[in-house]
Enzyme design. Structure first.
Site, short mmCIF file in Angstrom:
data_model
loop_
_atom_site.label_atom_id
_atom_site.label_comp_id
_atom_site.label_asym_id
_atom_site.label_seq_id
_atom_site.Cartn_x
_atom_site.Cartn_y
_atom_site.Cartn_z
N CYS A 1 0.82 -1.21 0.00
CA CYS A 1 0.00 0.00 0.00
C CYS A 1 0.87 1.26 0.00
CB CYS A 1 -1.00 -0.02 1.15
SG CYS A 1 -2.36 1.17 0.90
N HIS B 1 -3.50 -4.90 0.43
CA HIS B 1 -3.00 -5.35 1.74
C HIS B 1 -3.02 -6.88 1.83
CE1 HIS B 1 -2.64 -1.54 4.03
NE2 HIS B 1 -3.49 -1.12 3.10
N GLU C 1 -1.57 -8.74 3.88
CA GLU C 1 -1.59 -9.20 5.27
C GLU C 1 -3.02 -9.39 5.78
OE1 GLU C 1 -2.11 -4.80 5.73
OE2 GLU C 1 -1.02 -6.14 4.39
#
Length: 261
Positions: free
Chosen positions: A123, A228, A230
């Site tokens: 990001c 993202h 994660e």
């Protein structure tokens, strides 16, 4: 491919940049360095060792000392990059910049690129990489697109379908298409030096991933995604990619050290 998780000695060490701002925990309300734990879990589940890199006073020597102890670098999400770094004034919606974090991450990125260290941008990290290499950003996508789908607000991630560019490292990692968890109101505009587009939003064409051109830089593992990864730890492909590249980097560096000694 991830490194040998059964042998801690073989696990590469990856540095992850962090926030540095006011934070509350328990009775404390202090200025603190922190990073959501899901970033660390992405690295450790993929077989790496995670270490945090809080913003601090920096110059090339300090950045080099930090990078000497790492096998890979992850530039994480966070507030908007200072527009003056790419020659623009601030849009009304652009965050108040974290100048200390900007300087820290620019120094780390440039140092990592100089030594061919693997880099994953996430990001904000994609935007830092692009700006560090002379690129620019769209400061507010709704002005360009007429919608807020890329950042719904209130910490709610939206799902975007992204399409990768054939032949890129990003395509080799995640395939032709993938669902991405997005939370960004800015995006890459003009590409930085040596970067190519490796994925775009399937609907509106927003650049969702870039990387160093593998034709020009076949030995460089530098990938940055606007989304993202994660947020979806059931899909570790990007983390496994950077951990595997970091393991290879550590092995090459070890062999070079042996030759010198």
């Amino acid at each position: 491919m991830a490194s040998n998780v059964s042998d801690p000695v073989c696990r590469p060490v990856l540095g992850l940049t962090t926030y540095l701002q006011q934070a509350q925990t328990g009775v404390w309300d202090v200025r603190a360095s922190f990073l959501p734990a899901i970033y660390l879990e992405g690295v450790t589940r993929a077989g790496g060792i995670a270490t945090l890199l809080p913003p601090q006073p920096v110059d090339e020597t300090i950045a080099a000392r930090v990078l000497d102890g790492l096998d890979g670098l992850i530039i994480t999400g966070g507030r908007d990059v200072n527009p003056s770094a790419y020659g623009q004034g601030a849009h009304p919606t652009t965050d108040q910049p974290a100048l200390d974090r900007d300087a820290w991450e620019f120094a780390l990125v440039r140092g990592a690129l100089a030594r061919n260290m693997p880099v994953l941008g996430i990001c904000r990290g994609a935007q830092v990489l692009n700006v560090a290499l002379g690129g620019t950003l769209h400061q507010h996508l709704p002005d360009l697109l007429g919608h807020t789908r890329h950042q719904a607000g209130n910490a709610i991630f939206s799902t975007s379908a992204v399409r990768t560019v054939p032949g890129t490292r990003t395509a080799s990692l995640i395939g032709e298409t993938s669902d991405a968890q997005c939370y960004h109101h800015q995006a890459i505009a003009e590409l930085g030096r040596g970067l190519i587009v490796s994925a775009q939003d399937s609907v509106d064409g927003v650049i969702e991933a870039v990387e160093l051109d593998p034709v020009q830089y076949p030995n460089a593992w530098v990938v940055a995604v606007q989304w993202h990864p994660e947020e979806r730890l059931d899909d570790l492909r990007l983390f496994a990619g950077v951990v595997g590249a970091a393991g290879s980097f550590a092995s090459r560096r070890g062999k070079e050290t042996e030759r010198v000694t």
